[in-house]
Motif scaffolding. Structure first.
Motif, PDB file in Angstrom:
ATOM      1  N   LEU A  61      50.061  42.979  32.010  1.00 59.13           N
ATOM      2  CA  LEU A  61      50.914  44.175  31.434  1.00 59.13           C
ATOM      3  C   LEU A  61      50.408  45.472  31.723  1.00 59.13           C
ATOM      4  O   LEU A  61      50.920  46.402  31.293  1.00 59.13           O
ATOM      5  CB  LEU A  61      51.093  43.997  29.935  1.00 59.13           C
ATOM      6  CG  LEU A  61      52.243  42.784  29.694  1.00 59.13           C
ATOM      7  CD1 LEU A  61      52.325  42.517  28.184  1.00 59.13           C
ATOM      8  CD2 LEU A  61      53.670  43.180  30.094  1.00 59.13           C
ATOM      9  N   ARG A  62      49.162  45.455  32.072  1.00 58.33           N
ATOM     10  CA  ARG A  62      48.313  46.682  32.224  1.00 58.33           C
ATOM     11  C   ARG A  62      48.938  47.778  32.883  1.00 58.33           C
ATOM     12  O   ARG A  62      49.207  48.921  32.484  1.00 58.33           O
ATOM     13  CB  ARG A  62      46.943  46.351  32.634  1.00 58.33           C
ATOM     14  CG  ARG A  62      46.082  47.589  32.768  1.00 58.33           C
ATOM     15  CD  ARG A  62      44.571  47.031  33.166  1.00 58.33           C
ATOM     16  NE  ARG A  62      44.370  47.224  34.586  1.00 58.33           N
ATOM     17  CZ  ARG A  62      44.102  48.270  35.205  1.00 58.33           C
ATOM     18  NH1 ARG A  62      44.082  49.469  34.676  1.00 58.33           N
ATOM     19  NH2 ARG A  62      44.171  48.316  36.535  1.00 58.33           N
ATOM     20  N   VAL A  63      49.471  47.412  34.045  1.00 57.58           N
ATOM     21  CA  VAL A  63      49.899  48.599  35.024  1.00 57.58           C
ATOM     22  C   VAL A  63      51.301  48.954  34.422  1.00 57.58           C
ATOM     23  O   VAL A  63      51.712  50.149  34.257  1.00 57.58           O
ATOM     24  CB  VAL A  63      50.157  48.049  36.462  1.00 57.58           C
ATOM     25  CG1 VAL A  63      50.891  49.036  37.448  1.00 57.58           C
ATOM     26  CG2 VAL A  63      48.699  47.661  36.990  1.00 57.58           C
ATOM     27  N   PRO A  64      52.468  47.776  34.229  1.00 58.32           N
ATOM     28  CA  PRO A  64      53.740  48.172  33.599  1.00 58.32           C
ATOM     29  C   PRO A  64      53.645  49.185  32.487  1.00 58.32           C
ATOM     30  O   PRO A  64      54.314  50.158  32.389  1.00 58.32           O
ATOM     31  CB  PRO A  64      54.507  47.161  33.438  1.00 58.32           C
ATOM     32  CG  PRO A  64      53.549  46.120  33.809  1.00 58.32           C
ATOM     33  CD  PRO A  64      52.215  46.522  34.267  1.00 58.32           C
ATOM     34  N   LEU A  65      52.649  48.854  31.506  1.00 53.50           N
ATOM     35  CA  LEU A  65      52.478  49.650  30.484  1.00 53.50           C
ATOM     36  C   LEU A  65      51.505  50.962  30.577  1.00 53.50           C
ATOM     37  O   LEU A  65      51.596  51.871  29.536  1.00 53.50           O
ATOM     38  CB  LEU A  65      52.038  48.951  29.241  1.00 53.50           C
ATOM     39  CG  LEU A  65      52.680  47.641  28.596  1.00 53.50           C
ATOM     40  CD1 LEU A  65      51.903  46.741  27.707  1.00 53.50           C
ATOM     41  CD2 LEU A  65      53.945  48.201  28.102  1.00 53.50           C
ATOM     42  N   GLY A  66      51.025  51.084  31.750  1.00 49.21           N
ATOM     43  CA  GLY A  66      50.190  52.414  32.119  1.00 49.21           C
ATOM     44  C   GLY A  66      48.934  52.466  30.975  1.00 49.21           C
ATOM     45  O   GLY A  66      48.575  53.547  30.674  1.00 49.21           O
ATOM     46  N   ILE A  67      48.173  51.391  30.658  1.00 46.37           N
ATOM     47  CA  ILE A  67      47.085  50.989  30.019  1.00 46.37           C
ATOM     48  C   ILE A  67      45.761  51.556  31.206  1.00 46.37           C
ATOM     49  O   ILE A  67      45.581  50.862  32.214  1.00 46.37           O
ATOM     50  CB  ILE A  67      46.819  49.883  29.396  1.00 46.37           C
ATOM     51  CG1 ILE A  67      47.981  49.486  28.491  1.00 46.37           C
ATOM     52  CG2 ILE A  67      45.456  49.788  28.531  1.00 46.37           C
ATOM     53  CD1 ILE A  67      47.923  48.020  28.075  1.00 46.37           C
ATOM     54  N   GLY A  68      44.819  52.394  30.999  1.00 40.88           N
ATOM     55  CA  GLY A  68      43.797  52.681  31.616  1.00 40.88           C
ATOM     56  C   GLY A  68      42.876  51.673  31.598  1.00 40.88           C
ATOM     57  O   GLY A  68      42.802  50.747  30.801  1.00 40.88           O
ATOM     58  N   GLY A  69      41.593  51.767  32.690  1.00 39.20           N
ATOM     59  CA  GLY A  69      40.687  50.747  32.768  1.00 39.20           C
ATOM     60  C   GLY A  69      39.714  50.723  31.560  1.00 39.20           C
ATOM     61  O   GLY A  69      39.728  49.457  31.082  1.00 39.20           O
ATOM     62  N   PRO A  70      39.226  51.654  30.888  1.00 39.14           N
ATOM     63  CA  PRO A  70      38.276  51.564  29.622  1.00 39.14           C
ATOM     64  C   PRO A  70      39.201  51.117  28.537  1.00 39.14           C
ATOM     65  O   PRO A  70      38.746  50.351  27.744  1.00 39.14           O
ATOM     66  CB  PRO A  70      37.643  52.997  29.501  1.00 39.14           C
ATOM     67  CG  PRO A  70      37.876  53.490  30.949  1.00 39.14           C
ATOM     68  CD  PRO A  70      39.108  52.913  31.538  1.00 39.14           C
ATOM     69  N   GLN A  71      40.452  51.473  28.406  1.00 35.64           N
ATOM     70  CA  GLN A  71      41.173  51.054  27.422  1.00 35.64           C
ATOM     71  C   GLN A  71      41.660  49.639  27.171  1.00 35.64           C
ATOM     72  O   GLN A  71      41.585  49.131  26.183  1.00 35.64           O
ATOM     73  CB  GLN A  71      42.644  52.001  27.391  1.00 35.64           C
ATOM     74  CG  GLN A  71      42.509  53.266  27.274  1.00 35.64           C
ATOM     75  CD  GLN A  71      43.666  54.312  27.264  1.00 35.64           C
ATOM     76  OE1 GLN A  71      44.471  53.701  27.984  1.00 35.64           O
ATOM     77  NE2 GLN A  71      43.744  55.141  26.665  1.00 35.64           N
ATOM     78  N   ILE A  72      41.815  48.935  28.723  1.00 40.30           N
ATOM     79  CA  ILE A  72      42.282  47.551  28.701  1.00 40.30           C
ATOM     80  C   ILE A  72      41.235  46.630  27.947  1.00 40.30           C
ATOM     81  O   ILE A  72      41.489  45.748  27.242  1.00 40.30           O
ATOM     82  CB  ILE A  72      42.771  47.106  29.942  1.00 40.30           C
ATOM     83  CG1 ILE A  72      43.361  45.608  29.781  1.00 40.30           C
ATOM     84  CG2 ILE A  72      41.470  47.266  30.982  1.00 40.30           C
ATOM     85  CD1 ILE A  72      44.906  45.655  29.071  1.00 40.30           C
ATOM     86  N   SER A  73      39.850  47.030  28.280  1.00 46.18           N
ATOM     87  CA  SER A  73      38.996  46.280  27.828  1.00 46.18           C
ATOM     88  C   SER A  73      38.946  46.267  26.107  1.00 46.18           C
ATOM     89  O   SER A  73      38.820  45.352  25.367  1.00 46.18           O
ATOM     90  CB  SER A  73      37.612  46.584  28.130  1.00 46.18           C
ATOM     91  OG  SER A  73      37.122  48.225  27.766  1.00 46.18           O
ATOM     92  N   SER A  74      39.144  47.362  25.633  1.00 49.07           N
ATOM     93  CA  SER A  74      39.157  47.491  24.138  1.00 49.07           C
ATOM     94  C   SER A  74      40.389  46.898  23.560  1.00 49.07           C
ATOM     95  O   SER A  74      40.534  46.381  22.648  1.00 49.07           O
ATOM     96  CB  SER A  74      39.377  49.114  23.824  1.00 49.07           C
ATOM     97  OG  SER A  74      38.133  49.425  23.941  1.00 49.07           O
ATOM     98  N   VAL A  75      41.552  47.046  24.327  1.00 45.75           N
ATOM     99  CA  VAL A  75      42.766  46.170  23.924  1.00 45.75           C
ATOM    100  C   VAL A  75      42.523  44.604  23.815  1.00 45.75           C
ATOM    101  O   VAL A  75      42.710  43.967  22.928  1.00 45.75           O
ATOM    102  CB  VAL A  75      43.884  46.567  24.784  1.00 45.75           C
ATOM    103  CG1 VAL A  75      45.243  45.699  24.425  1.00 45.75           C
ATOM    104  CG2 VAL A  75      44.260  48.042  24.662  1.00 45.75           C
ATOM    105  N   VAL A  76      42.198  44.242  24.935  1.00 44.48           N
ATOM    106  CA  VAL A  76      41.658  42.645  25.211  1.00 44.48           C
ATOM    107  C   VAL A  76      40.600  42.362  23.869  1.00 44.48           C
ATOM    108  O   VAL A  76      40.990  41.406  23.294  1.00 44.48           O
ATOM    109  CB  VAL A  76      41.177  42.406  26.412  1.00 44.48           C
ATOM    110  CG1 VAL A  76      40.286  41.042  26.390  1.00 44.48           C
ATOM    111  CG2 VAL A  76      42.291  42.603  27.455  1.00 44.48           C
ATOM    112  N   GLN A  77      39.604  43.146  23.783  1.00 44.85           N
ATOM    113  CA  GLN A  77      38.749  42.674  22.741  1.00 44.85           C
ATOM    114  C   GLN A  77      39.435  42.824  21.061  1.00 44.85           C
ATOM    115  O   GLN A  77      39.133  41.898  20.523  1.00 44.85           O
ATOM    116  CB  GLN A  77      37.551  43.856  22.671  1.00 44.85           C
ATOM    117  CG  GLN A  77      36.388  43.522  23.529  1.00 44.85           C
ATOM    118  CD  GLN A  77      35.359  44.057  22.847  1.00 44.85           C
ATOM    119  OE1 GLN A  77      34.559  43.396  22.125  1.00 44.85           O
ATOM    120  NE2 GLN A  77      34.839  45.339  23.517  1.00 44.85           N
ATOM    121  N   GLY A  78      40.170  43.780  21.146  1.00 39.84           N
ATOM    122  CA  GLY A  78      41.045  43.755  19.788  1.00 39.84           C
ATOM    123  C   GLY A  78      41.887  42.581  19.558  1.00 39.84           C
ATOM    124  O   GLY A  78      42.486  42.461  18.434  1.00 39.84           O
TER     125      GLY A  78
END
Lengths: 309, 309
Positions: free
Chosen positions: A83-100
């Protein structure tokens, strides 16, 4: 219902006390990092060690639990990464989202499970932590290294990190002692007494680490992550528990641990390895606050479905 | 014998562990003073309030027990006051000897009574604690307020120090809850969660504050504190019980609790109120170690003259 509240309210009250202490600078700002170290290396390992050493683990579906944990973790991670690309989540952000969306606060989990499900719940929680700590390291570290801005991962380093983790050592030692036939009462009491401090200090530290100041920005991502963690992940755990035929208290512990807010350790990891640390802090604070409402709901549903309660 | 070792050895080991941690610089030099503050202002008061609020005292004979407890404590305090000149005790050292002679490690007593005497013994112990814990705290805080700082004593200041003392406040809160018939379970569990950390952290702090040099240089004072607590106090209690006509299980419980080594709260109180804290740590360590030898003797004598345990 009142049993659930008398289990959950004290836990969150201690967290709030930690938050208030940090604001009031009591007992002093220097206390918290020391207390976390003390808990990570001494108190919490003592609790995990003893929980696993003491309890009869004969009937525990170890394989099933591991399968459920792996399945829900991969399902959630892949969903978010796709979902990263469709939702427009940046690289450093996705790691925090996954951790969260994946990591959990073990102090909160062990406290809730121990208060609600008693000694067996505590032992299953210890087992859960013993299974997940190595797994989450293996999943989180390369993710941060690939999508964060820091250096490339090295598998030998990751393996070493896992093996020397005090929680992993304590879990393995506890299981070994259990198989070997238990401990003399005075050694049992040494670890029991040390472990007594763990949840108190752990929960106070959780509260001390909350930071509502950073909540202003990034609302959508925080909401997405919180929803994934507190609602979606427990549903996934319930689904995979059903798929793999895990039921009873083991399933209840799997679901409760999937419904926990992320741990403050994920903030430290995000900061050290180039993730989005302010986002991580906002996720942590939001999840912890909202879980005070969602965890009692999860426990009530568990009781209603007869899995535990 | 094994009951004594099972209860006392862990306490002794945890003091030793605190000493070693401090020596090795873990988790850091700033930790201990802050942990003491937390223990003094939060953890111990919570423990006192919860245990006094939860004590089940219905139908137990309060009168004779209260009289022997108050009498033996006052006689012992008076005896130490008289011996003060002979041992050339400074104000702070005097307060530590008094604390060493009248405080006791509740955890040890409850663990042993539960194993040796079962629920009947535990009920009597609860009554003993409901009387002695507030009284011992009152006497110790009073002695510290008067003698810890040399010079003229202002009665108003002493009274204020007693009323504001966290341990005294914790006791009063617990007694009030006991009188009004309890508190919501969630609140008691909240207190319990805080209180359960007080024993391990208190013991580690006492060990961290131990200076082995004092074990040698203060050996005369240490001998006084050890004899007063481990031998004179139980003997005094035995005589008081004989006069008051207390026998059976109540006698065993009273004599055993009188023979217990002093508690980590004594060290914390000495640190916070200006007592001789290193002396207190030394008294605590020595008494705990020696009690491995004296408690079995006391138990045999009390069991032989009273009911068979």
């Amino acid at each position: 219902m009142s049993a659930i509240f008398s289990a959950v309210i004290p836990v969150f009250a201690v967290i709030m006390l930690g938050f208030a202490f940090r604001r009031a600078k009591f007992p002093g700002d220097a206390f918290w990092p020391f207390a976390e170290r003390m808990n990570f290396f001494v108190f919490f390992p003592a609790l995990l060690f003893l929980s696993l050493a003491r309890t009869d683990l004969a009937g525990v579906p170890l394989g099933g639990m591991t399968a459920v944990i792996l399945a829900k973790s991969f399902a959630m991670t892949f969903a978010l990464v796709f979902l990263r690309v469709p939702l427009g989540i940046g690289g450093p952000q996705i790691s925090s989202v996954v951790q969260g969306a994946m990591r959990f606060n073990s102090y909160l989990g062990v406290a809730v499970a121990g208060m609600t499900f008693g000694a067996d719940g505590l032992a299953l929680s210890a087992l859960y932590v013993g299974i997940v700590v190595p797994l989450s390291n293996v999943i989180a570290v390369p993710l941060l290294a690939i999508y964060g801005s820091a250096t490339r991962p090295r598998w030998d380093r990751i393996a070493w990190e896992v093996v020397k983790n005090p929680l992993v050592i304590a879990g393995l030692a506890g299981a070994a002692v259990n198989l070997a036939g238990g401990l003399p009462v005075w050694i049992d009491r040494v670890f029991g007494t040390l472990g007594q401090a763990s949840l108190t200090i752990g929960l106070l530290c959780v509260g001390a680490g909350l930071n509502p100041a950073g909540l202003r920005s990034m609302r959508a991502l925080v909401a997405l992550t919180t929803f994934c963690k507190l609602v979606l992940l427990p549903l996934m755990a319930a689904f995979f528990a059903w798929v793999f035929g895990v039921d009873g208290l083991a399933a209840a512990v799997l679901i409760v641990f999937s419904a926990l807010p992320a741990a403050p350790a994920s903030y430290i990891l995000a900061r050290q390895m180039g993730g989005d640390a302010p986002l991580m802090a906002a996720i942590l604070t939001t999840e912890t606050a909202i879980s005070a409402l969602t965890i009692p709901i999860v426990l009530a549903l568990l009781a209603a479905t007869g899995l535990a309660g | 014998m094994s009951v004594v070792v099972g209860a006392v050895a862990p306490v002794f080991l945890l003091i030793l562990f605190g000493f070693l941690l401090r020596r090795r610089g873990f988790p850091g030099e700033g930790f201990w003073a802050l942990a003491e503050r937390l223990t003094y202002f939060v953890l111990f008061p919570a423990l006192l309030a919860e245990s006094l609020a939860r004590a089940e005292l219905d139908g137990l004979p309060v009168g004779p027990m209260a009289i022997v407890i108050v009498a033996t404590t006052l006689i012992m305090t008076g005896a130490i006051a008289l011996s003060r000149r002979f041992f050339a005790l400074s104000g702070p050292a005097y307060t530590s000897v008094v604390q060493g002679a009248i405080r006791f490690n509740t955890y040890l007593g409850v663990a042993m009574v539960a194993t040796l005497l079962g629920p009947g013994g535990v009920a009597i112990a609860a009554l003993y604690l409901a009387i002695m814990v507030p009284f011992a705290n009152l006497v110790c805080v009073w002695v510290l307020a008067v003698h810890a700082t040399e010079g003229a004593t202002d009665r108003r200041r002493v009274a204020l120090e007693i009323v504001r003392n966290p341990l005294v406040v914790g006791c009063i809160a617990g007694l009030v809850l006991q009188l009004v018939g309890g508190a919501p379970e969630a609140f008691l569990r909240f207190l319990g969660m805080l209180g359960q950390a007080s024993l391990p952290i208190g013991l580690l702090c006492a060990g961290a504050g131990l200076d082995p040099v004092r074990l040698v240089s203060d050996r005369r004072i240490l001998a006084l504190a050890a004899v007063a607590k481990l031998i004179a106090m139980p003997a005094l209690m035995g005589i008081a019980c004989a006069i008051a006509g207390i026998d059976g299980m109540a006698l065993v419980v009273l004599v055993l609790f009188s023979a217990l080594p002093s508690a980590p709260s004594a060290y914390i109180l000495a640190r916070q109120m200006g007592g001789d804290a290193p002396l207190m740590a030394a008294i605590l360590t020595l008494q705990t170690g020696l009690s491995l030898a004296t408690l079995p003797v006391v138990l045999t004598l009390a069991g032989a003259t009273g009911a068979s345990p």
